[in-house]
Design an enzyme around this catalytic site. Structure first.
Site, PDB file in Angstrom:
ATOM      1  N   ASN A 190      -0.260   2.027  21.068  1.00 42.46           N
ATOM      2  CA  ASN A 190       0.702   1.178  20.326  1.00 42.46           C
ATOM      3  C   ASN A 190       1.793   0.420  21.329  1.00 42.46           C
ATOM      4  O   ASN A 190       2.443   0.831  22.217  1.00 42.46           O
ATOM      5  CB  ASN A 190       1.312   1.628  19.089  1.00 42.46           C
ATOM      6  CG  ASN A 190       1.669   0.661  17.959  1.00 42.46           C
ATOM      7  OD1 ASN A 190       1.051  -0.375  17.640  1.00 42.46           O
ATOM      8  ND2 ASN A 190       2.817   0.863  17.582  1.00 42.46           N
ATOM      9  N   THR A 237       4.747  -0.577  20.226  1.00 41.45           N
ATOM     10  CA  THR A 237       6.010   0.074  19.987  1.00 41.45           C
ATOM     11  C   THR A 237       5.665   1.673  19.690  1.00 41.45           C
ATOM     12  O   THR A 237       5.151   2.260  18.985  1.00 41.45           O
ATOM     13  CB  THR A 237       6.513  -0.313  18.674  1.00 41.45           C
ATOM     14  OG1 THR A 237       6.515  -1.661  18.526  1.00 41.45           O
ATOM     15  CG2 THR A 237       8.120   0.213  18.255  1.00 41.45           C
ATOM     16  N   LYS A 271       0.962  -1.216   0.102  1.00 35.93           N
ATOM     17  CA  LYS A 271       0.047  -0.067   0.002  1.00 35.93           C
ATOM     18  C   LYS A 271       0.695   1.227   0.011  1.00 35.93           C
ATOM     19  O   LYS A 271       0.530   2.438  -0.511  1.00 35.93           O
ATOM     20  CB  LYS A 271      -0.904   0.157   1.254  1.00 35.93           C
ATOM     21  CG  LYS A 271      -2.166  -0.835   0.842  1.00 35.93           C
ATOM     22  CD  LYS A 271      -3.208  -0.878   2.228  1.00 35.93           C
ATOM     23  CE  LYS A 271      -4.158  -1.993   2.025  1.00 35.93           C
ATOM     24  NZ  LYS A 271      -5.207  -1.977   2.810  1.00 35.93           N
ATOM     25  N   GLY A 282      -0.677   0.769   9.016  1.00 36.92           N
ATOM     26  CA  GLY A 282      -1.429   1.397   8.155  1.00 36.92           C
ATOM     27  C   GLY A 282      -2.822   1.545   8.255  1.00 36.92           C
ATOM     28  O   GLY A 282      -3.286   2.641   7.925  1.00 36.92           O
TER      29      GLY A 282
HETATM   30  P1  ATR Z   1      -1.469  -2.683   8.875  1.00 31.07           P
HETATM   31  O1  ATR Z   1      -1.033  -2.098   7.810  1.00 31.07           O
HETATM   32  O2  ATR Z   1      -2.589  -3.822   8.689  1.00 31.07           O
HETATM   33  O3  ATR Z   1      -1.995  -1.960  10.134  1.00 31.07           O
HETATM   34  P2  ATR Z   1       1.205  -3.065  10.159  1.00 31.07           P
HETATM   35  O4  ATR Z   1       1.636  -1.801   9.306  1.00 31.07           O
HETATM   36  O5  ATR Z   1       1.905  -4.177  10.104  1.00 31.07           O
HETATM   37  O6  ATR Z   1      -0.354  -3.475   9.496  1.00 31.07           O
HETATM   38  O7  ATR Z   1       0.876  -2.803  11.631  1.00 31.07           O
HETATM   39  C1  ATR Z   1       0.451  -3.805  12.416  1.00 31.07           C
HETATM   40  C2  ATR Z   1      -0.103  -3.104  13.900  1.00 31.07           C
HETATM   41  O8  ATR Z   1      -0.483  -4.278  14.603  1.00 31.07           O
HETATM   42  C3  ATR Z   1       1.151  -2.541  14.623  1.00 31.07           C
HETATM   43  O9  ATR Z   1       0.375  -1.209  15.285  1.00 31.07           O
HETATM   44  C4  ATR Z   1       1.644  -3.308  15.586  1.00 31.07           C
HETATM   45  O10 ATR Z   1       2.114  -2.984  16.623  1.00 31.07           O
HETATM   46  P3  ATR Z   1       3.729  -2.639  16.603  1.00 31.07           P
HETATM   47  O11 ATR Z   1       3.990  -1.367  15.965  1.00 31.07           O
HETATM   48  O12 ATR Z   1       4.291  -2.582  17.910  1.00 31.07           O
HETATM   49  O13 ATR Z   1       4.699  -3.835  15.961  1.00 31.07           O
HETATM   50  C5  ATR Z   1       0.230  -4.439  15.821  1.00 31.07           C
HETATM   51  N1  ATR Z   1       0.751  -5.578  16.377  1.00 31.07           N
HETATM   52  C6  ATR Z   1       0.787  -6.544  15.651  1.00 31.07           C
HETATM   53  N2  ATR Z   1       0.883  -7.683  16.601  1.00 31.07           N
HETATM   54  C7  ATR Z   1       0.568  -6.928  17.578  1.00 31.07           C
HETATM   55  C8  ATR Z   1       0.737  -7.758  19.293  1.00 31.07           C
HETATM   56  N3  ATR Z   1       1.246  -9.068  19.367  1.00 31.07           N
HETATM   57  N4  ATR Z   1       0.500  -6.927  20.208  1.00 31.07           N
HETATM   58  C9  ATR Z   1       0.118  -5.588  19.983  1.00 31.07           C
HETATM   59  N5  ATR Z   1       0.065  -5.146  18.866  1.00 31.07           N
HETATM   60  C10 ATR Z   1       0.395  -5.719  17.818  1.00 31.07           C
END
Ligand code: ATR
Length: 291
Positions: free
Chosen positions: A159, A161, A75, A138
């Site tokens: 978040n 992170t 994207k 995203g």
């Molecule tokens: P998308 O484009 O679908 O939003 P992405 O950019 O990969 O996907 O973002 C995934 C989100 O899910 C992020 O906010 C991620 O948190 P981090 O930035 O800390 O990686 C969050 N996420 C994924 N697995 C997670 C988990 N086990 N606990 C909490 N947050 C999670």
């Protein structure tokens, strides 16, 4: 058997690029709308590997492909290969819809339109509300920009992170002066009045369906509405917890449907009226739930 009613020389070709795409429901959505409206088009999946979206799009243009949907992980990457971008898509920094123009493709973001529509259908307005967005990827970008654009009074980006939440906060504040705060999950219970929650992380999908980003269910006591962008499972643990606490719950299926309808409208310069969109939503929802 003669198949002239499905594909012939004048049939317009559309598709979705992503990795993976085999699970995508978009071909069913788009081909159903096209049949319903008698539009001579087909919509097919194109598996494109990470890092290869720009090349794929250039090839697609040469092949005369009329438009694409773009899904994970392309994207943002695919923006390099576009000749033009819609202003909303520029602000979001991501596209999910490409429309063929004279010299290349123009990028749009209909995820944000689908998100807004799924809230409107439940009578939910973001105006003046405290909106809590879980995640900073995203999908969170769309949620935060929508909340800012629709004049939410306060936005919290939560978040794992924290730096990514801060980056998103800085990005939104380039365009809007809404109060935005970046916080950790540990601080969730300190939000004074969390009225609307938009869950955008991947946690809770089929492979992690016993998990939720909000472990402390008492958080939902003060919440009015929870929108979850996941629709497989139909109700995530987070959505079930929210319902048990009395919140209005919305899963991600309407967002998927309405982003698809908005893409169709952009490609074909048509408007899908309320009656037809409700009819499509009913039949596609029933079909999906029985898969
Ligand atoms: P998308 O484009 O679908 O939003 P992405 O950019 O990969 O996907 O973002 C995934 C989100 O899910 C992020 O906010 C991620 O948190 P981090 O930035 O800390 O990686 C969050 N996420 C994924 N697995 C997670 C988990 N086990 N606990 C909490 N947050 C999670």
């Amino acid at each position: 058997m003669i198949c002239a009613d499905i594909v012939k020389g004048t049939t317009k070709v559309f598709g979705i690029i992503g990795d993976p795409v085999a699970h995508s429901f978009s071909p069913v959505i788009q081909n159903t709308i096209a049949r319903e409206l008698g539009c001579p088009m087909v919509y097919v999946p194109f598996p494109v590997k990470r890092g290869e979206a720009s090349e794929a799009i250039k090839g697609g243009f040469k092949l005369g492909i009329e438009g694409f949907n773009v899904t994970v992980p392309h994207k943002t990457d695919v923006m390099d290969a576009l000749t033009d971008m819609d202003s909303l898509a520029k602000k979001i920094g991501a596209v999910n819809t490409l429309k063929r123009m004279e010299n290349g493709y123009k990028g749009y973001n209909t995820d944000i339109l689908g998100l807004e529509k799924s809230l409107i259908l439940k009578g939910v307005s973001l105006f003046g509300k405290t909106v809590v967005v879980l995640g900073a990827g995203g999908a969170a970008r769309c949620a935060v920009l929508l909340a800012a654009d629709r004049q939410a009074s306060e936005i919290y980006i939560v978040n794992r992170t924290l730096d990514k939440a801060r980056e998103l906060m800085t990005h939104v504040n380039k365009f809007y002066n809404t109060s935005v705060k970046a916080i950790s999950y540990q601080e969730l219970l300190n939000i004074p009045n969390p009225e609307i929650v938009i869950q955008t992380t991947s946690l809770g999908m089929e492979n992690t369906k016993s998990s939720t980003p909000v472990e402390e269910v008492s958080f939902f006591k003060k919440v009015e509405v929870v929108l979850e962008i996941i629709y497989t499972p139909w109700k995530t643990k987070l959505l079930l917890d929210a319902e048990r606490a009395g919140c209005i719950s919305i899963n991600g299926f309407d967002m998927l449907l309405y982003q698809g309808m908005a893409s169709y409208e952009i490609w074909n310069d048509v408007k899908i009226d309320k009656e037809l969109s409700a009819k499509l939503s009913k039949s596609l929802t029933e079909y999906y739930k029985n898969l």
